[in-house]
Motif scaffolding. Structure first.
Motif, PDB file in Angstrom:
ATOM      1  N   MET A   1      58.200  25.329 -50.956  1.00 53.65           N
ATOM      2  CA  MET A   1      57.053  26.092 -50.418  1.00 53.65           C
ATOM      3  C   MET A   1      57.526  27.226 -49.518  1.00 53.65           C
ATOM      4  N   GLU A   2      58.511  26.946 -48.698  1.00 55.63           N
ATOM      5  CA  GLU A   2      59.004  27.975 -47.772  1.00 55.63           C
ATOM      6  C   GLU A   2      59.585  29.177 -48.513  1.00 55.63           C
ATOM      7  N   TYR A   3      60.321  28.917 -49.590  1.00 56.25           N
ATOM      8  CA  TYR A   3      61.022  30.010 -50.291  1.00 56.25           C
ATOM      9  C   TYR A   3      60.257  30.544 -51.492  1.00 56.25           C
ATOM     10  N   GLY A   4      59.169  29.884 -51.889  1.00 56.16           N
ATOM     11  CA  GLY A   4      58.382  30.360 -53.031  1.00 56.16           C
ATOM     12  C   GLY A   4      58.997  30.041 -54.381  1.00 56.16           C
TER      13      GLY A   4
ATOM     14  N   ASP B   1      60.867  34.221 -59.734  1.00 52.56           N
ATOM     15  CA  ASP B   1      60.974  33.072 -58.814  1.00 52.56           C
ATOM     16  C   ASP B   1      60.405  31.808 -59.469  1.00 52.56           C
ATOM     17  N   ASP B   2      59.454  32.013 -60.389  1.00 57.96           N
ATOM     18  CA  ASP B   2      58.841  30.908 -61.146  1.00 57.96           C
ATOM     19  C   ASP B   2      59.820  30.167 -62.053  1.00 57.96           C
TER      20      ASP B   2
ATOM     21  N   ARG C   1      59.817  26.949 -57.438  1.00 53.54           N
ATOM     22  CA  ARG C   1      59.164  25.761 -57.952  1.00 53.54           C
ATOM     23  C   ARG C   1      59.857  24.492 -57.482  1.00 53.54           C
TER      24      ARG C   1
END
Ligand SMILES: C[S@@+](CC[C@H](N)C(=O)[O-])C[C@H]1O[C@@H](n2cnc3c(N)ncnc32)[C@H](O)[C@@H]1O
Ligand SMILES: Nc1nc2[nH]cc(C(=O)O)c2c(=O)[nH]1
Ligand code: SF4
Ligand SMILES: [Mg+2]
Length: 264
Positions: A243-246, A216-217, A248
């Motif tokens: 922020m909601e989905y994690g 995800d990063d 960047r």
């Protein structure tokens, strides 16, 4: 569409900003070459030389490099000339962008020359064309349905490009190959929450198709906007979605600093 598919079709060559006629001479159609700060992605803030090739196989309605896609303009530069101009700046990082830089076979020779000279290379690509080259960071920006130039959104005509753009904008095989071969970041242009289901779908398909994990990063959400005014509308919405989905969030530092000025 791999570029080899278009070789020999004059109309495609012209649309893509490729050179007609003298195929044997080396070099690239260069729209601009300048020194700036990397404005996007994980290397944002790093002083870099930008080489912008002309010509693209897609037509995003929002393209902030209109003169490489919708109305390509360029000067032909030999590879030695390009390298000499890059060398004239005191930089360790080179960003090859466009238009679509991987449309051009000679982008490979340029990247090889830059690698030989010790430069860190980032390639900004739409992820529809694979080439084997010394690329340190493949900065892939897969194009979502919201990029399609529908008649209402076409900056130039009446939607003539919509069908071709729609057919060519995602190539899972090419994306999986890029992800397998290179260090990558996946940089999605986002306007609002409506873009998120498709991002999740592309990611799920790519994770299923690729042999390597995609963290995800490595997924970045970038607000749509070629101007400060437009970004003022999109950036906080996109930050909230990151922020909601994690995923960047990436700023568009150059737009914050210099708005839509050329050579920035
Ligand atoms: C002009 S494109 C050239 C490279 C390649 N054709 C691509 O699309 O990745 C460079 C970067 O700008 C992004 N971009 C273009 N227009 C934009 C806009 N209006 N808002 C946000 N990003 C944009 C693209 O998604 C890509 O990440
Ligand atoms: N400063 C700056 N950073 C960028 N990162 C990617 C760019 C691009 O157009 O590909 C770009 C650009 O056009 N300017
Ligand atoms: S793929 Fe890149 S260069 Fe081509 S039209 Fe879209 S944003 Fe512009
Ligand atoms: Mg740009």
């Amino acid at each position: 569409m791999p570029v080899s598919d278009s070789v020999g079709r004059e109309s495609d060559r012209e649309t893509n900003g490729e050179r007609g006629g003298d195929e044997s001479a080396d070099g690239l159609p260069i729209n601009e070459l300048f020194y700036s700060l990397q404005g996007e992605g994980t290397l944002a803030g790093v002083p870099s030389v930008f080489v912008r090739t002309s010509g693209c196989n897609l037509r995003c309605w929002f393209c902030d490099s209109y003169h490489t896609s919708w109305e390509p303009t360029h000067a032909w530069m030999g590879l030695e000339e390009i390298v000499a101009e890059i060398d004239s700046y005191d930089a360790d990082h080179v960003v090859l962008t466009g238009g679509e830089p991987l449309l051009h076979e000679d982008s490979v020779a340029l990247l090889e020359a830059l690698d030989d000279r010790g430069y860190h290379t980032t390639v900004e690509t739409n992820g529809t064309i694979y080439r084997d080259a010394p690329i340190d960071l493949a900065s892939i920006s897969p194009k979502l349905a919201s990029s399609t130039p529908t008649p209402e959104r076409d900056p130039r005509g009446e939607g003539e490009w919509a069908e071709r753009h729609e057919a060519d904008r995602i190539d899972l095989e090419v994306l999986a190959r890029l992800v397998a071969e290179y260090d990558v970041q996946l940089k999605f242009v986002v306007t609002d929450a409506d873009d998120m289901p498709e991002i999740l779908e592309v990611l799920a398909d790519l994770r299923a198709a690729a042999d390597v994990p995609i963290r995800d990063d490595d997924v970045l959400l970038m607000p749509e906007g070629a101007t400060r005014e437009r970004l003022a509308d999109t950036r906080s919405r996109v930050a909230d979605l990151a922020m909601e989905y994690g995923f960047r969030y990436t700023p568009r530092l150059h737009v914050d600093l210099w708005n839509d000025a050329p050579e920035t």
